[in-house]
Structure formats: C-alpha cells, structure tokens
Design a protein around this motif. Structure first.
Motif, PDB file in Angstrom:
ATOM      1  N   ARG A   1       3.636  -7.058  -5.284  1.00 27.51           N
ATOM      2  CA  ARG A   1       2.401  -6.623  -5.949  1.00 27.51           C
ATOM      3  C   ARG A   1       2.082  -7.514  -7.151  1.00 27.51           C
ATOM      4  O   ARG A   1       0.919  -7.780  -7.448  1.00 27.51           O
ATOM      5  CB  ARG A   1       2.483  -5.149  -6.333  1.00 27.51           C
TER       6      ARG A   1
ATOM      7  N   ARG B   1      -5.510   0.086  -4.351  1.00 29.23           N
ATOM      8  CA  ARG B   1      -5.165  -0.677  -3.150  1.00 29.23           C
ATOM      9  C   ARG B   1      -5.541  -2.150  -3.253  1.00 29.23           C
ATOM     10  O   ARG B   1      -6.484  -2.521  -3.943  1.00 29.23           O
ATOM     11  CB  ARG B   1      -5.880  -0.089  -1.933  1.00 29.23           C
TER      12      ARG B   1
ATOM     13  N   ARG C   1      -0.358   4.133  -3.849  1.00 31.07           N
ATOM     14  CA  ARG C   1      -1.724   4.517  -3.485  1.00 31.07           C
ATOM     15  C   ARG C   1      -2.231   5.614  -4.412  1.00 31.07           C
ATOM     16  O   ARG C   1      -1.459   6.228  -5.144  1.00 31.07           O
ATOM     17  CB  ARG C   1      -1.766   4.982  -2.031  1.00 31.07           C
TER      18      ARG C   1
ATOM     19  N   SER D   1      -4.763  -4.786  -9.240  1.00 23.87           N
ATOM     20  CA  SER D   1      -4.902  -3.350  -9.022  1.00 23.87           C
ATOM     21  C   SER D   1      -4.610  -2.625 -10.332  1.00 23.87           C
ATOM     22  O   SER D   1      -3.691  -3.008 -11.059  1.00 23.87           O
ATOM     23  CB  SER D   1      -3.912  -2.892  -7.959  1.00 23.87           C
TER      24      SER D   1
ATOM     25  N   CYS E   1      -8.907   3.971  -7.235  1.00 21.74           N
ATOM     26  CA  CYS E   1      -8.244   3.250  -6.152  1.00 21.74           C
ATOM     27  C   CYS E   1      -7.262   2.232  -6.734  1.00 21.74           C
ATOM     28  O   CYS E   1      -7.530   1.617  -7.772  1.00 21.74           O
ATOM     29  CB  CYS E   1      -9.246   2.531  -5.245  1.00 21.74           C
TER      30      CYS E   1
ATOM     31  N   CYS F   1     -12.104  -1.516  -0.556  1.00 22.80           N
ATOM     32  CA  CYS F   1     -11.166  -1.490   0.568  1.00 22.80           C
ATOM     33  C   CYS F   1     -11.669  -0.650   1.726  1.00 22.80           C
ATOM     34  O   CYS F   1     -11.348  -0.930   2.882  1.00 22.80           O
ATOM     35  CB  CYS F   1      -9.793  -1.009   0.106  1.00 22.80           C
TER      36      CYS F   1
ATOM     37  N   LEU G   1       0.798  -1.220   0.000  1.00 25.02           N
ATOM     38  CA  LEU G   1       0.000   0.000   0.000  1.00 25.02           C
ATOM     39  C   LEU G   1       0.835   1.276   0.000  1.00 25.02           C
ATOM     40  O   LEU G   1       0.281   2.375   0.099  1.00 25.02           O
ATOM     41  CB  LEU G   1      -0.970  -0.005   1.177  1.00 25.02           C
TER      42      LEU G   1
END
Length: 201
Positions: free
Chosen positions: A72, A169, A17, A85, A167, A181, A14
């Motif tokens: 990630r 995240r 962001r 993401s 977003c 989230c 995170l």
C-alpha cells in the motif's frame, strides 16, 4: 491457472476497506480472516502449495500484514502526484523500507520454471519453489512476486486511489473519465459536492 498479478495484489491491498459506518475495516484482522482470504484465492496462488487447506498462524498473519503495508505504501508512491488512499496517508512506510520489505519477501523462496502438461489439457509454464520452504515463506513470496510484477508492469500507470467520501480503495482506471473505484463512490462524491456548494452559497 494463475490470475494476472494485478488481481492478486489489488485483492491484497483491498483487504483494507471502508466498513460502511465511516471507519476502516481490515479483512486480515485475525488468522481466520487470512485463512479465508487465502483459501478463496487458491487458484491465483498456484505457486504456493497447500493453499486449499491453508490455516493461518499469528506469524503468517503478521508477515502478510507487513507485506500489505509495503504494497500500500508503494501504491501511494505509484499514484503520485495524486494523493494516496486516506487509509494510508498517516501510516506510509518510507519508500526504501517498503521496497526492501517487498524485495526481501519475494526473494525468500527461489523459484524455477516448471512445465506442466496434463493428459487432457494444454501445456503451461508455472513457477514453483526450487527447494523445500515453509508454507508461510512460500505464501508471502508468491504475494510479493505478484506485487513486483504489477508495480513493474504497464498496469501500474492505471492505478488510482479513490477519493470518494469514506472510500479507502485503490483501483485500476478503465477509461479516461473514471474518477472513482465504483459507481456508488461516484454517487457519494457528487452528493458531497452538491452539499458543499449549497453550504458555501
């Protein structure tokens, strides 16, 4: 006492962001960002001595950012068949490279179990480096081992990528109907759907 592995590894992921203006921010953009991030997590990084006075250099920053890219990428794999993401969609590492990077970092500093028992407290089993190792290697290995523990553990099944507008995240799904989230992301998603329906009508 160390926090659960998912706390530390999610915190690392995170550091990428939403910036509040439609773009993506990186909390580990520079050595100052990494220095602050590590010092704030000194208790979670109890296996990495010196974290309370840690000061990042460019090589340590590069190593942590490389590890984060691997984490990630593996998060993106973990949420399949869901989408990764949006921040990762165009820059995912191949799974074998991400795994190799993570495992190499975790193995860089062998650890041994150590019993610590303060006079006024309870005994605790901790993992400590088995020999002399540089600050960078110890830090990156501790982060990598947290990622290994999380990705091989039961909480991985709860991992999701938030797909609310803007977003980027990842989060752990806490209840069956959770889609975002945090509540503000749910609100943005509902507003976006509302506008899309009226535009299509």
């Amino acid at each position: 006492m160390a926090a659960p592995a998912h706390t530390l590894v999610l915190d690392l992921a995170l550091t990428i962001r939403h910036d509040g203006h439609g773009g993506v921010a990186d909390d580990l953009q520079d050595t100052e960002g990494l220095t602050g991030w590590v010092r704030e997590r000194a208790d979670e990084l109890d296996a990495a001595p010196g974290v309370r006075t840690f000061s990042a250099d460019p090589d340590t920053l590069a190593a942590v950012r490389e590890l984060r890219a691997a984490v990630r990428s593996l998060f993106a794999r973990a949420v399949q068949p869901g989408l990764p993401s949006p921040a990762d969609a165009q820059r995912l590492l191949p799974a074998d490279l991400a795994l190799d990077r993570l495992n190499t970092a975790a193995a860089a500093v062998p650890v041994v179990p150590r019993l610590e028992w303060p006079p006024d407290g309870e005994p605790a089993a901790l993992s400590r480096p088995s020999g002399a190792a540089g600050e960078r290697a110890v830090l990156v290995a501790a982060l990598a081992r947290a990622a290994v523990a999380f990705l091989a553990g039961p909480d991985r099944a709860r991992l999701r990528a938030c797909h609310a507008p803007r977003c980027v995240r990842y989060f752990l799904k806490d209840h069956p109907r959770q889609e975002w989230c945090k509540p503000s992301c749910g609100n943005r998603a509902r507003v976006a759907r509302h506008h899309e329906r009226h535009r299509a009508a």
